[in-house]
Design a protein around this motif. Structure first.
Motif, PDB file in Angstrom:
ATOM      1  N   SER A  53       0.840  -1.199   0.000  1.00 26.46           N
ATOM      2  CA  SER A  53       0.000   0.000   0.000  1.00 26.46           C
ATOM      3  C   SER A  53       0.881   1.258   0.000  1.00 26.46           C
ATOM      4  O   SER A  53       0.593   2.231  -0.686  1.00 26.46           O
ATOM      5  CB  SER A  53      -0.941  -0.055   1.206  1.00 26.46           C
ATOM      6  N   ASN A  54       2.012   1.228   0.748  1.00 27.55           N
ATOM      7  CA  ASN A  54       2.927   2.383   0.721  1.00 27.55           C
ATOM      8  C   ASN A  54       3.482   2.587  -0.685  1.00 27.55           C
ATOM      9  O   ASN A  54       3.547   3.719  -1.171  1.00 27.55           O
ATOM     10  CB  ASN A  54       4.098   2.154   1.687  1.00 27.55           C
ATOM     11  N   ALA A  55       3.893   1.471  -1.326  1.00 27.23           N
ATOM     12  CA  ALA A  55       4.471   1.592  -2.673  1.00 27.23           C
ATOM     13  C   ALA A  55       3.473   2.265  -3.606  1.00 27.23           C
ATOM     14  O   ALA A  55       3.828   3.147  -4.393  1.00 27.23           O
ATOM     15  CB  ALA A  55       4.856   0.206  -3.194  1.00 27.23           C
ATOM     16  N   ILE A  56       2.205   1.873  -3.494  1.00 26.62           N
ATOM     17  CA  ILE A  56       1.172   2.450  -4.369  1.00 26.62           C
ATOM     18  C   ILE A  56       0.957   3.926  -4.033  1.00 26.62           C
ATOM     19  O   ILE A  56       0.885   4.780  -4.909  1.00 26.62           O
ATOM     20  CB  ILE A  56      -0.149   1.643  -4.225  1.00 26.62           C
ATOM     21  N   LEU A  89       4.542   1.489   8.940  1.00 19.95           N
ATOM     22  CA  LEU A  89       5.866   0.859   9.035  1.00 19.95           C
ATOM     23  C   LEU A  89       6.201   0.452  10.477  1.00 19.95           C
ATOM     24  O   LEU A  89       6.980  -0.479  10.696  1.00 19.95           O
ATOM     25  CB  LEU A  89       6.949   1.776   8.464  1.00 19.95           C
ATOM     26  N   ALA A  90       5.580   1.133  11.456  1.00 19.40           N
ATOM     27  CA  ALA A  90       5.788   0.715  12.864  1.00 19.40           C
ATOM     28  C   ALA A  90       5.167  -0.677  13.045  1.00 19.40           C
ATOM     29  O   ALA A  90       5.735  -1.547  13.723  1.00 19.40           O
ATOM     30  CB  ALA A  90       5.163   1.713  13.817  1.00 19.40           C
ATOM     31  N   ILE A  91       4.007  -0.886  12.423  1.00 20.98           N
ATOM     32  CA  ILE A  91       3.344  -2.197  12.497  1.00 20.98           C
ATOM     33  C   ILE A  91       4.209  -3.237  11.778  1.00 20.98           C
ATOM     34  O   ILE A  91       4.467  -4.328  12.305  1.00 20.98           O
ATOM     35  CB  ILE A  91       1.930  -2.110  11.869  1.00 20.98           C
ATOM     36  N   GLN A 102       9.141  -3.443  -4.735  1.00 21.02           N
ATOM     37  CA  GLN A 102       9.982  -2.426  -5.368  1.00 21.02           C
ATOM     38  C   GLN A 102       9.073  -1.439  -6.100  1.00 21.02           C
ATOM     39  O   GLN A 102       8.193  -1.865  -6.852  1.00 21.02           O
ATOM     40  CB  GLN A 102      10.920  -3.130  -6.356  1.00 21.02           C
ATOM     41  N   ASP A 103       9.281  -0.155  -5.845  1.00 20.18           N
ATOM     42  CA  ASP A 103       8.450   0.809  -6.573  1.00 20.18           C
ATOM     43  C   ASP A 103       9.332   1.791  -7.333  1.00 20.18           C
ATOM     44  O   ASP A 103      10.552   1.827  -7.146  1.00 20.18           O
ATOM     45  CB  ASP A 103       7.490   1.541  -5.613  1.00 20.18           C
ATOM     46  N   SER A 104       8.694   2.569  -8.207  1.00 19.11           N
ATOM     47  CA  SER A 104       9.453   3.563  -8.977  1.00 19.11           C
ATOM     48  C   SER A 104       8.909   4.944  -8.610  1.00 19.11           C
ATOM     49  O   SER A 104       8.729   5.796  -9.460  1.00 19.11           O
ATOM     50  CB  SER A 104       9.297   3.292 -10.469  1.00 19.11           C
ATOM     51  N   GLY A 105       8.636   5.087  -7.296  1.00 25.43           N
ATOM     52  CA  GLY A 105       7.964   6.295  -6.821  1.00 25.43           C
ATOM     53  C   GLY A 105       8.884   7.421  -6.408  1.00 25.43           C
ATOM     54  O   GLY A 105      10.007   7.553  -6.910  1.00 25.43           O
ATOM     55  N   ILE A 106       8.425   8.189  -5.404  1.00 23.97           N
ATOM     56  CA  ILE A 106       9.118   9.442  -5.045  1.00 23.97           C
ATOM     57  C   ILE A 106      10.435   9.197  -4.306  1.00 23.97           C
ATOM     58  O   ILE A 106      11.279  10.076  -4.234  1.00 23.97           O
ATOM     59  CB  ILE A 106       8.206  10.353  -4.189  1.00 23.97           C
ATOM     60  N   GLY A 107      10.608   7.988  -3.755  1.00 25.68           N
ATOM     61  CA  GLY A 107      11.857   7.676  -3.042  1.00 25.68           C
ATOM     62  C   GLY A 107      11.969   8.425  -1.715  1.00 25.68           C
ATOM     63  O   GLY A 107      11.107   9.242  -1.368  1.00 25.68           O
ATOM     64  N   THR A 149      -1.692   6.762   8.151  1.00 26.07           N
ATOM     65  CA  THR A 149      -1.829   7.049   9.580  1.00 26.07           C
ATOM     66  C   THR A 149      -0.464   7.334  10.210  1.00 26.07           C
ATOM     67  O   THR A 149      -0.382   7.767  11.353  1.00 26.07           O
ATOM     68  CB  THR A 149      -2.430   5.836  10.323  1.00 26.07           C
ATOM     69  N   GLY A 150       0.609   7.028   9.475  1.00 24.81           N
ATOM     70  CA  GLY A 150       1.951   7.201  10.039  1.00 24.81           C
ATOM     71  C   GLY A 150       2.338   6.028  10.928  1.00 24.81           C
ATOM     72  O   GLY A 150       3.370   6.059  11.598  1.00 24.81           O
ATOM     73  N   LEU A 151       1.504   4.975  10.926  1.00 28.55           N
ATOM     74  CA  LEU A 151       1.795   3.824  11.801  1.00 28.55           C
ATOM     75  C   LEU A 151       2.120   2.557  11.010  1.00 28.55           C
ATOM     76  O   LEU A 151       2.534   1.549  11.590  1.00 28.55           O
ATOM     77  CB  LEU A 151       0.584   3.534  12.711  1.00 28.55           C
ATOM     78  N   THR A 156      12.915   0.157  -2.425  1.00 28.11           N
ATOM     79  CA  THR A 156      12.659  -1.280  -2.270  1.00 28.11           C
ATOM     80  C   THR A 156      12.639  -1.579  -0.778  1.00 28.11           C
ATOM     81  O   THR A 156      13.594  -1.264  -0.062  1.00 28.11           O
ATOM     82  CB  THR A 156      13.750  -2.130  -2.956  1.00 28.11           C
ATOM     83  N   PHE A 157      11.524  -2.130  -0.329  1.00 24.86           N
ATOM     84  CA  PHE A 157      11.399  -2.568   1.068  1.00 24.86           C
ATOM     85  C   PHE A 157      11.419  -4.095   1.051  1.00 24.86           C
ATOM     86  O   PHE A 157      10.603  -4.717   0.362  1.00 24.86           O
ATOM     87  CB  PHE A 157      10.066  -2.088   1.673  1.00 24.86           C
ATOM     88  N   SER A 158      12.372  -4.712   1.800  1.00 29.14           N
ATOM     89  CA  SER A 158      12.462  -6.184   1.804  1.00 29.14           C
ATOM     90  C   SER A 158      12.366  -6.715   3.228  1.00 29.14           C
ATOM     91  O   SER A 158      12.932  -6.122   4.153  1.00 29.14           O
ATOM     92  CB  SER A 158      13.803  -6.652   1.242  1.00 29.14           C
ATOM     93  N   TYR A 168       6.228   8.873  12.229  1.00 24.50           N
ATOM     94  CA  TYR A 168       7.289   9.561  11.472  1.00 24.50           C
ATOM     95  C   TYR A 168       6.892   9.574  10.004  1.00 24.50           C
ATOM     96  O   TYR A 168       6.631   8.536   9.408  1.00 24.50           O
ATOM     97  CB  TYR A 168       8.643   8.866  11.649  1.00 24.50           C
ATOM     98  N   ARG A 169       6.815  10.762   9.417  1.00 25.54           N
ATOM     99  CA  ARG A 169       6.487  10.867   7.994  1.00 25.54           C
ATOM    100  C   ARG A 169       7.467  11.813   7.333  1.00 25.54           C
ATOM    101  O   ARG A 169       7.845  12.821   7.934  1.00 25.54           O
ATOM    102  CB  ARG A 169       5.089  11.440   7.809  1.00 25.54           C
ATOM    103  N   VAL A 170       7.845  11.484   6.103  1.00 24.44           N
ATOM    104  CA  VAL A 170       8.755  12.385   5.390  1.00 24.44           C
ATOM    105  C   VAL A 170       7.946  13.593   4.936  1.00 24.44           C
ATOM    106  O   VAL A 170       8.336  14.735   5.143  1.00 24.44           O
ATOM    107  CB  VAL A 170       9.399  11.664   4.184  1.00 24.44           C
ATOM    108  N   ASP A 171       6.797  13.314   4.326  1.00 23.39           N
ATOM    109  CA  ASP A 171       5.956  14.402   3.829  1.00 23.39           C
ATOM    110  C   ASP A 171       4.571  14.215   4.444  1.00 23.39           C
ATOM    111  O   ASP A 171       3.784  13.373   4.011  1.00 23.39           O
ATOM    112  CB  ASP A 171       5.922  14.320   2.295  1.00 23.39           C
ATOM    113  N   ARG A 172       4.312  15.008   5.483  1.00 23.94           N
ATOM    114  CA  ARG A 172       3.083  14.860   6.263  1.00 23.94           C
ATOM    115  C   ARG A 172       1.824  14.970   5.394  1.00 23.94           C
ATOM    116  O   ARG A 172       0.922  14.130   5.484  1.00 23.94           O
ATOM    117  CB  ARG A 172       3.084  15.966   7.331  1.00 23.94           C
TER     118      ARG A 172
END
Ligand code: ADP
Length: 426
Positions: free
Chosen positions: A319-322, A383-385, A347-352, A379-381, A408-410, A366-370
């Motif tokens: 869902s984050n990649a999308i 990746l904590a989950i 792996q996505d080709s998004g904003i990085g 929700t900002g949660l 890429t998140f592995s 924690y969010r890079v771009d709120r």
């Protein structure tokens, strides 16, 4: 002496009284000289009373010296026992995780353990009998000692140690002595700060949508003849905000459940092909066919784990990649193996993500771009989950990303959770 007296009587009878007296005098002189010599030896020995040098003697002196020998032996033994006991106590105090120092009534250091040396920058040999307020110059420490109100511990950040928080206590004992105890509570303080931040963040996150909803409700109340269009628009925005609150509460509950539950020891066998297909279908729905989504299943192994948790972690990453890939950007979902370890990656080709943010991404809220996170329903949660689920499966979350190019998140699982494929097993 009795024999000498009998001999003197015999001499008296045979010769005369003066001869007998002379004889007795000579005998007494010899005896006194012998005693004087033994006393001299005893005196010499007492100057340096060691068991190896105890004098030898005959007669009654033998008895005296052998008693002395026993006493010295006993004394040496007691001394050795006390020294051993003292050494044990010092070793125990030195091994304490707390800093311990003994101070006298003038705050001079009588003894301190290595942890106290480290906490206060002391030297256990050089600084003995130095006034501790000359060595630890921090004003709050000096004030604490001078005020002498030790009912509460002093919290101090030593200037010479980076980001360390000490809790310092003074305990009076033995009349005029003081025990200084210092404890490193950095970790505890960090957890406390995290807890405070977390409560503040949750309140803030819930308050924003609540304020919007309350505003619209009041508007609707105040303006009963609002046009259909405006009312519909208000209800639409209210529904959006309540959905946001609902997502937030759902993620909070998931986090709290993950934190309270025991790790799945081995878990159940999870059919990966089936699970990946489910996650893929969820992704398609979320993307609304806006992203070319691809699935690569390069390994036929399955996993031992908790299926619901794994699904939640994989879906969060997809869902984050999308959400962080502009429409049209490609996304690949991959199941493979690296040196015997199963790996799930997106792996996505998004904003990085810029490198400095990567270590903090799994912190709650924690969010890079709120605003981008909010706009896309984050929700900002998430990746904590994911991090919690990864830890519960003894796996590792690896993130590689380049700003403007993609990420890429592995999740790298331990070999022990790998279930061989049917062909491998046969
Ligand atoms: P959110 O609900 O804000 O997405 P997450 O915990 O899932 O919260 O992610 C934390 C932050 O990490 C996001 O706000 C975003 O800035 C960044 N992030 C996560 N995944 C990606 C990704 N695939 N691409 C770019 N940034 C990402």
């Amino acid at each position: 002496m009795v024999l000498s007296a009998l001999a003197a009587l015999l001499l008296w009878g045979l010769f005369s009284a003066p001869i007998a007296l002379l004889f007795m005098l000579a005998v007494l002189l010899i005896v006194m000289a012998y005693r004087a010599r033994q006393l001299f030896k005893l005196g010499l020995w007492l100057n340096d009373a060691r068991i190896e040098t105890i004098p030898e003697a005959g007669g009654i002196w033998d008895e005296v010296f052998s008693r002395l020998y026993q006493m010295v032996k006993q004394h040496n033994q007691t001394k050795q026992e006390l020294a051993d006991e003292l050494q044990h106590l010092q070793q125990a105090a030195a091994a304490l995780p707390e800093g311990v120092a003994i101070l006298n009534e003038a705050n001079r250091i009588e003894w301190c353990n290595p942890v106290a040396e480290q906490h206060f920058g002391l030297n256990g040999e050089r600084d003995i009998m130095q006034d501790i307020t000359y060595l630890v110059r921090q004003p709050e420490f000096i004030e604490y000692i001078h005020d002498a109100d030790f009912s509460k511990p002093l919290l101090m950040r030593p200037a010479r140690l980076d980001n360390i928080v000490l809790s310092i206590k003074f305990i009076s004992y033995g009349g005029n002595k003081r025990l200084l105890i210092s404890r490193d509570i950095t970790q505890f303080e960090r957890v406390e700060a995290m807890r405070r931040d977390f409560v503040a963040n949750v309140s803030h996150e819930l308050r924003t949508p609540l304020t919007v909803v309350i505003g619209f409700v009041e508007n609707l109340q105040d303006m009963p003849d609002l046009s259909q269009d405006s009312a519909r628009r208000a209800l639409h925005l209210m529904a959006e905000q309540t959905r946001r609150m609902d997502n937030l509460v759902a993620d909070l509950l998931t986090l709290s459940r993950l934190e309270n539950e025991q790790s799945p020891s081995r878990g159940e066998p999870v059919d990966m092909k089936e699970l990946l297909n489910e996650v893929y279908r969820d992704g398609e729905l979320l993307s609304g066919a806006q992203h070319p989504l691809r699935m690569e299943i390069a390994s036929a192994v399955n996993l031992l784990g908790n299926r619901d948790e794994l699904r939640s972690a994989f879906s969060n990453l997809l869902s984050n990649a999308i959400r962080y890939t502009p429409d049209g950007g490609a996304i690949v979902l991959r199941w493979s193996e690296q040196g015997g370890q199963p790996v799930f990656s997106v792996q996505d080709s998004g904003i990085g993500i810029a490198a400095q943010h990567i270590p903090r991404l799994t912190e709650r809220f924690y969010r890079v771009d709120r605003s981008r996170s909010r706009e896309t329903g984050g929700t900002g949660l998430g990746l904590a989950i994911v991090k919690h689920i990864v830890i519960r499966h003894q796996a590792k979350l690896e993130i590689s990303s380049e700003e403007g190019k993609g990420s890429t998140f592995s999740i790298v699982f331990p070999a022990g959770r790998r279930l061989p494929s049917a062909s491998e097993a046969s």
